[in-house]
Design a protein around this motif. Structure first.
Motif, mmCIF file in Angstrom:
data_model
loop_
_atom_site.group_PDB
_atom_site.id
_atom_site.type_symbol
_atom_site.label_atom_id
_atom_site.label_comp_id
_atom_site.label_asym_id
_atom_site.label_seq_id
_atom_site.Cartn_x
_atom_site.Cartn_y
_atom_site.Cartn_z
ATOM 1 N N PHE A 73 0.818 -1.216 0.000
ATOM 2 C CA PHE A 73 0.000 0.000 0.000
ATOM 3 C C PHE A 73 0.855 1.270 0.000
ATOM 4 N N SER A 74 1.908 1.280 0.784
ATOM 5 C CA SER A 74 2.745 2.487 0.835
ATOM 6 C C SER A 74 3.441 2.739 -0.500
ATOM 7 N N SER A 75 3.808 1.674 -1.212
ATOM 8 C CA SER A 75 4.479 1.831 -2.506
ATOM 9 C C SER A 75 3.576 2.464 -3.552
ATOM 10 N N LEU A 76 2.293 2.240 -3.413
ATOM 11 C CA LEU A 76 1.338 2.726 -4.410
ATOM 12 C C LEU A 76 0.674 4.036 -4.015
ATOM 13 N N GLY A 77 1.098 4.592 -2.887
ATOM 14 C CA GLY A 77 0.539 5.871 -2.451
ATOM 15 C C GLY A 77 -0.761 5.757 -1.692
ATOM 16 N N TYR A 78 -0.977 4.608 -1.048
ATOM 17 C CA TYR A 78 -2.208 4.382 -0.290
ATOM 18 C C TYR A 78 -1.922 4.173 1.188
ATOM 19 N N GLU A 79 -2.882 4.583 1.972
ATOM 20 C CA GLU A 79 -2.907 4.257 3.382
ATOM 21 C C GLU A 79 -3.995 3.213 3.566
ATOM 22 N N ALA A 80 -3.682 2.164 4.313
ATOM 23 C CA ALA A 80 -4.668 1.096 4.500
ATOM 24 C C ALA A 80 -4.622 0.637 5.950
ATOM 25 N N GLY A 81 -5.492 1.183 6.738
ATOM 26 C CA GLY A 81 -5.539 0.787 8.134
ATOM 27 C C GLY A 81 -6.263 -0.530 8.298
ATOM 28 N N LEU A 82 -5.693 -1.410 9.107
ATOM 29 C CA LEU A 82 -6.350 -2.680 9.403
ATOM 30 C C LEU A 82 -7.363 -2.452 10.517
ATOM 31 N N HIS A 83 -8.612 -2.752 10.240
ATOM 32 C CA HIS A 83 -9.694 -2.588 11.211
ATOM 33 C C HIS A 83 -10.062 -3.972 11.735
ATOM 34 N N SER A 84 -9.727 -4.238 12.990
ATOM 35 C CA SER A 84 -10.022 -5.537 13.598
ATOM 36 C C SER A 84 -11.088 -5.369 14.669
ATOM 37 N N ILE A 85 -12.002 -6.324 14.734
ATOM 38 C CA ILE A 85 -13.079 -6.231 15.720
ATOM 39 C C ILE A 85 -13.255 -7.560 16.448
ATOM 40 N N PHE B 79 -9.324 -4.218 5.608
ATOM 41 C CA PHE B 79 -8.455 -3.111 5.202
ATOM 42 C C PHE B 79 -9.297 -2.071 4.472
ATOM 43 N N PHE B 80 -9.223 -0.830 4.945
ATOM 44 C CA PHE B 80 -9.887 0.300 4.309
ATOM 45 C C PHE B 80 -8.821 1.169 3.651
ATOM 46 N N ILE B 81 -8.836 1.246 2.323
ATOM 47 C CA ILE B 81 -7.776 1.966 1.636
ATOM 48 C C ILE B 81 -8.194 3.399 1.322
ATOM 49 N N ASP B 82 -7.213 4.290 1.371
ATOM 50 C CA ASP B 82 -7.411 5.691 1.008
ATOM 51 C C ASP B 82 -6.162 6.191 0.303
ATOM 52 N N LYS B 83 -6.353 6.917 -0.765
ATOM 53 C CA LYS B 83 -5.235 7.491 -1.506
ATOM 54 C C LYS B 83 -4.666 8.671 -0.728
ATOM 55 N N VAL B 84 -3.352 8.632 -0.445
ATOM 56 C CA VAL B 84 -2.736 9.716 0.330
ATOM 57 C C VAL B 84 -1.535 10.321 -0.395
ATOM 58 N N GLY B 85 -1.176 9.760 -1.533
ATOM 59 C CA GLY B 85 -0.025 10.274 -2.265
ATOM 60 C C GLY B 85 0.055 9.634 -3.635
ATOM 61 N N HIS B 86 1.253 9.675 -4.207
ATOM 62 C CA HIS B 86 1.469 9.119 -5.533
ATOM 63 C C HIS B 86 2.260 7.815 -5.434
ATOM 64 N N ALA B 87 2.035 6.953 -6.403
ATOM 65 C CA ALA B 87 2.824 5.724 -6.476
ATOM 66 C C ALA B 87 4.287 6.080 -6.744
ATOM 67 N N ARG B 88 5.157 5.317 -6.181
ATOM 68 C CA ARG B 88 6.587 5.552 -6.402
ATOM 69 C C ARG B 88 6.967 5.198 -7.837
ATOM 70 N N ASP B 89 8.083 5.725 -8.280
ATOM 71 C CA ASP B 89 8.574 5.459 -9.625
ATOM 72 C C ASP B 89 8.766 3.955 -9.850
ATOM 73 N N TYR B 90 8.372 3.494 -11.033
ATOM 74 C CA TYR B 90 8.443 2.071 -11.333
ATOM 75 C C TYR B 90 9.849 1.503 -11.132
ATOM 76 N N LYS B 91 10.844 2.260 -11.583
ATOM 77 C CA LYS B 91 12.215 1.749 -11.467
ATOM 78 C C LYS B 91 12.617 1.571 -10.003
ATOM 79 N N GLU B 92 12.182 2.499 -9.165
ATOM 80 C CA GLU B 92 12.452 2.374 -7.727
ATOM 81 C C GLU B 92 11.741 1.153 -7.156
ATOM 82 N N LEU B 93 10.489 0.962 -7.567
ATOM 83 C CA LEU B 93 9.732 -0.190 -7.078
ATOM 84 C C LEU B 93 10.380 -1.502 -7.503
ATOM 85 N N PHE B 94 10.827 -1.565 -8.743
ATOM 86 C CA PHE B 94 11.478 -2.767 -9.241
ATOM 87 C C PHE B 94 12.738 -3.073 -8.436
ATOM 88 N N ARG B 95 13.541 -2.060 -8.230
ATOM 89 C CA ARG B 95 14.804 -2.286 -7.505
ATOM 90 C C ARG B 95 14.541 -2.679 -6.048
#
Length: 363
Positions: free
Chosen positions: A84-96, A168-184
């Motif tokens: 989630f962090s790599s793609l610019g998302y926040e995803a809090g785990l909601h446990s009950i 998991f509840f996802i929310d967009k909080v930023g931009h996805a990281r550069d593909y080359k960075e993600l690959f490496r």
């Protein structure tokens, strides 16, 4: 693919979320559920890409108590954090705790708000079945959810009347990281997973292979039905992951100047071919064990957050795995031993290739 919110007399739901199915080369229920959730809100990510970026394609966990939740991508090394962090998302785990009405009400309020914004929810153990799935909507006049799971009987959405314990509840909080960075970074993750001995009690990478092989060689006649099912689940998880790894590394090799790229891709393809050699027979054996144990189809991919498998020990110690003293598979004991020995031999060869692949990545 972007879904639309549909409001009917008795329910509100997001339409056009595809069916989840086993056996289509996308058996990691968590990653597939994340993929379809992201696709539903307009993100065009593929299953193979998400498997690679998250590290799930390079992951192997094994527990000495034959815990089938080793196959859960959020167990041990939790791939959700990187994904989630790599793609610019926040995803809090909601446990009950489902026995606490206030927690259940809080979950439903959050689900309703998310669906009304057009965002599906990723949840585990929907319908009571193991694995991860997707909440696509809610009922208007009473408590209930509209869902996609791997155990749906047809292409219609499944109605679920009990709340999931983990979501998991996802929310967009930023931009996805550069593909080359993600690959490496994914290469670094692959090396980390291979060379780290354990995460939260689950053997990982080389250590997982060696432990698994050792048990198969030493105790093939002590495995009961549940362990044979777990064995097949973990084996299928490995086969699915390495197939994704081959596809992901091919994609990476086409985008960046990957040192030893062709040899790495060839190595993963060799692993996939070897695993195919015994996978069908292990699944046949597990199917017989599943029928003999009285478990339902939902035992195909037990999860932890997605649905914890029945504990494999009593009193915290490893007990004989044929707990009732019988084998219900209907398979000849000698046949089982021969197959498990063959499996161990295949895993030895896969491990040798895996070590060479990781050496090439480090180079």
């Amino acid at each position: 693919m972007t879904t639309e919110i549909r409001k009917e007399k008795d329910r509100v739901f997001l339409d056009h979320i595809p069916v989840l199915r086993w056996g289509e080369g996308m058996d990691n229920s968590f990653i597939r559920s994340v993929q379809l959730t992201l696709n539903a809100i307009g993100e065009n990510y593929s299953y193979i890409f998400l498997m690679g970026v998250s590290g799930a394609a390079f992951r192997l966990h094994f527990h000495t108590e034959w815990l089938a939740d080793s196959a859960d991508a959020t167990t041990g090394f939790d791939v959700s954090k990187i994904l989630f962090s790599s793609l610019g998302y926040e995803a809090g785990l909601h446990s009950i705790n489902k026995e606490r009405p206030d927690e259940v009400k809080s979950l439903y309020r959050r689900v309703t708000a998310h669906i009304d914004r057009g965002i599906p929810v990723i949840s585990g153990k929907l319908r009571g079945d193991p694995g991860w799935g997707i909440i696509a909507g809610y009922l208007k006049n009473r408590t209930g959810l509209v869902c996609r799971t791997y155990f749906d009987q047809d292409e219609k959405y499944t109605q679920v009347d009990t709340p999931p314990e983990n979501s998991f509840f996802i929310d967009k909080v930023g931009h996805a990281r550069d593909y080359k960075e993600l690959f490496r970074d994914s290469v670094r993750t692959a090396i980390h997973l291979a060379k780290t001995k354990s995460f939260s009690g689950y053997r990982s990478g080389f250590s997982a292979f060696e432990t698994w092989i050792g048990i198969l060689n030493e105790l093939p006649d002590s495995l009961g039905d549940k362990d044979l099912i777990s064995n097949a689940i973990i084996f299928n998880c490995l086969a699915d992951a390495r197939q994704a790894a081959a596809g992901y590394m091919t994609l990476m090799n086409n985008h960046i100047d990957l040192k030893n790229g062709n040899r790495i891709v060839a190595g993963y393809n060799d692993e996939v071919d070897l695993l195919k050699d015994v996978r069908e027979d292990l699944n046949r054996l597990a199917k017989s064990a599943l029928a003999g144990s009285g478990a339902g189809e939902g035992e195909k991919e037990p999860q932890t957050r997605g649905g914890t498998r029945e504990p494999q020990t009593r009193g915290g110690t490893r007990e004989p795995q044929t707990r009732d003293g019988t084998r219900k598979t209907g398979a000849d004991g000698k046949e089982v031993q021969v197959l498990l020995k063959r499996e161990a031999e295949v895993l030895v060869r896969v491990l040798d290739i895996e070590k060479e692949v990781i050496r090439l990545m480090e180079g």
